[in-house]
Scaffold this motif. Structure first.
Motif, PDB file in Angstrom:
ATOM      1  N   LEU A  35     -28.228  -9.596  30.718  1.00  0.00           N
ATOM      2  CA  LEU A  35     -28.576  -8.767  29.558  1.00  0.00           C
ATOM      3  C   LEU A  35     -27.362  -8.468  28.689  1.00  0.00           C
ATOM      4  N   ILE A  36     -26.213  -8.262  29.331  1.00  0.00           N
ATOM      5  CA  ILE A  36     -24.988  -8.018  28.553  1.00  0.00           C
ATOM      6  C   ILE A  36     -24.618  -9.262  27.746  1.00  0.00           C
ATOM      7  N   SER A  37     -24.824 -10.448  28.336  1.00  0.00           N
ATOM      8  CA  SER A  37     -24.494 -11.683  27.620  1.00  0.00           C
ATOM      9  C   SER A  37     -25.431 -11.932  26.439  1.00  0.00           C
ATOM     10  N   ILE A  38     -26.646 -11.367  26.491  1.00  0.00           N
ATOM     11  CA  ILE A  38     -27.619 -11.578  25.412  1.00  0.00           C
ATOM     12  C   ILE A  38     -27.474 -10.542  24.308  1.00  0.00           C
ATOM     13  N   PHE A  39     -27.332  -9.264  24.677  1.00  0.00           N
ATOM     14  CA  PHE A  39     -27.368  -8.201  23.662  1.00  0.00           C
ATOM     15  C   PHE A  39     -25.988  -7.791  23.136  1.00  0.00           C
ATOM     16  N   PRO A  40     -25.217  -7.000  23.872  1.00  0.00           N
ATOM     17  CA  PRO A  40     -23.998  -6.482  23.232  1.00  0.00           C
ATOM     18  C   PRO A  40     -22.935  -7.546  22.949  1.00  0.00           C
ATOM     19  N   THR A  41     -22.756  -8.513  23.851  1.00  0.00           N
ATOM     20  CA  THR A  41     -21.678  -9.486  23.663  1.00  0.00           C
ATOM     21  C   THR A  41     -22.117 -10.707  22.865  1.00  0.00           C
ATOM     22  N   ASP A  42     -23.414 -11.016  22.897  1.00  0.00           N
ATOM     23  CA  ASP A  42     -23.969 -12.147  22.130  1.00  0.00           C
ATOM     24  C   ASP A  42     -23.308 -13.476  22.514  1.00  0.00           C
TER      25      ASP A  42
END
Length: 432
Positions: free
Chosen positions: A144-151
């Protein structure tokens, strides 16, 4: 009875076809509503699997069930976010194709957990549900971090172009993982039983069909996308059927049905039936489920009234060698006589049970770690003196742990670790 079963099967088929027909009609009238409805069906099934396995966790001595049960909580989370991120929902306004990224992340997670679950059916060590939840939470958070905040998660769909190379390669990888899992289920079919094997294979094959549809589509609102979701609905139904109906409900229904019939025939009292349910059939001592329940009850008693108790976790060293050299008949006899040795060292009010193939647990009431260590030493002395098949001998590794406020599952995990520490130190000894 056969006619009734046939009628029930026909009715299920008719209802299923009618349901799929309605779903197809809805998809043609309002695709966004169809997508949300189909995904929430899958989410409901996933959460139901988790809730039932979680609440029955202390009675489950089965890695497959624990991994499936814990993992489907996170599968449901991925699918929920995928639903919210679908183009047209207007929940995430900064990017239209989060749904495609979340789909790939969720399918990577699901296919990996299905493979791990099937691989684990032969493993002796039972996972702690806390460990599983922790690892799965970290993996989900990383996705989820790779998809949303860090893109940093690669794009999966481009407007006017369709699916990206990353998305297509990912789908093929997922299909290969599912195919290998299906092969393993076939290879281990004797461990699952005919009915469970059939439903598991059906779920995996339908999941593969679903992934194939999502591999070849070019339109988020197209026919292949719709077919992919329909296959997914069916695959979730079959995984639910295999895990919940076949593995949990029916065995317990059968057990209590047989006990009730026995009581009716022989007039056996309820107390005797209770012992039958809680007894290990090979050794006659308590079984895994009863010992876990007993430990939990003792913790509740100590919290309410004070006091303490200790656990001994005992594992026969190199027991596999006994079966390999002398056969399972001799191995079973050793297990029975080993249980007898442990029973001899139980004081009035103590409990001893078989919690695995060659693993045993002793619950010593009102006993601190020093007293428990003394009992463990006497147990080990008796084991060293024991002989079977002439002059063959065995040893054991013993973990000792005094209760000091832990919950039952953490306490079991800690005493288990002490036993494995004794193994690593050279076996035939005690760790506390």
């Amino acid at each position: 009875m056969k006619n009734i079963n046939l009628v029930n099967k026909i009715l299920k088929i008719i209802v299923g076809l009618l349901g799929l027909g309605i779903i197809y009609w809805v998809s043609r009238v309002n695709y966004l509503f169809f997508h949300a409805t189909s995904e929430f069906f899958s989410i409901t099934i996933a959460i139901t699997i988790f809730i039932i396995i979680y609440n029955g966790r202390k009675y489950i001595n089965n890695n497959y069930l624990l991994i499936i049960g814990m993992s489907y909580l996170f599968v449901g989370i991925f699918d929920f976010l995928h639903t919210l991120g679908f183009k047209g929902m207007h929940i995430f306004t900064d990017y239209n194709y989060y749904a495609n990224q979340l789909w790939i992340a969720g399918r990577f997670f699901e296919s990996s957990m299905l493979l791990l679950a099937v691989l684990s059916v032969r493993w002796k060590k039972i996972f702690s549900y806390r460990f599983l939840l922790t690892v799965m939470s970290l993996v989900t958070a990383a996705f989820l971090i790779s998809i949303f905040p860090t893109d940093i998660f690669p794009e999966c769909f481009v407007e006017g172009y369709g699916q990206t190379s990353f998305k297509l390669i990912s789908e093929y990888v997922i299909i290969v993982v599912l195919g290998f899992t299906s092969y393993l289920v076939y290879r281990y079919k004797d461990l699952f039983g005919k009915d469970i094997f059939t439903t598991l294979e059906a779920s995996l094959i339908l999941t593969i069909f679903s992934e194939l549809c999502f591999t070849f589509y070019n339109d988020n609102y197209g026919v292949l996308n719709m077919l992919g979701h329909m296959f997914k609905i069916l695959s979730f139904y079959y995984i639910y059927h295999a895990v919940i109906v076949k593995v949990i409900r029916e065995p317990y229904d059968t057990i209590f049905k047989e006990l009730t019939e026995m009581k009716d025939r022989l007039g056996i009292e309820n107390e005797v039936l209770h012992e039958e349910v809680n007894e290990d059939p090979l050794t006659g001592i308590y079984n895994h489920g009863y010992m876990m329940d007993r430990v939990e009850r003792e913790i509740i008693r100590c919290k309410e009234k004070g006091g303490t108790f200790s656990l001994l976790f005992i594992d026969i060293d190199d027991f596999k060698g006994v079966n390999d050299r002398l056969g399972h008949k001799v191995g079973d006899q050793v297990i029975k006589e080993f249980a007898g040795i442990l029973k001899e060292h139980c004081r009035h009010g103590d409990y001893v049970g078989r919690v695995g193939g060659d693993e045993f647990l002793m619950l010593l009431l009102d006993t601190n770690v020093d007293l428990a260590k003394g009992i463990a030493e006497r147990v080990n002395d008796s084991i060293r003196e024991y002989r079977y098949s002439g002059d063959e001998k065995i040893t054991a590794s013993v973990g000792v742990k005094e209760y000091s406020g832990e919950e039952w599952d953490m306490l079991i995990d800690l005493v288990d670790k002490q036993m494995y520490l004794a193994k690593r130190k050279g076996k035939n000894q005690i760790s506390f």
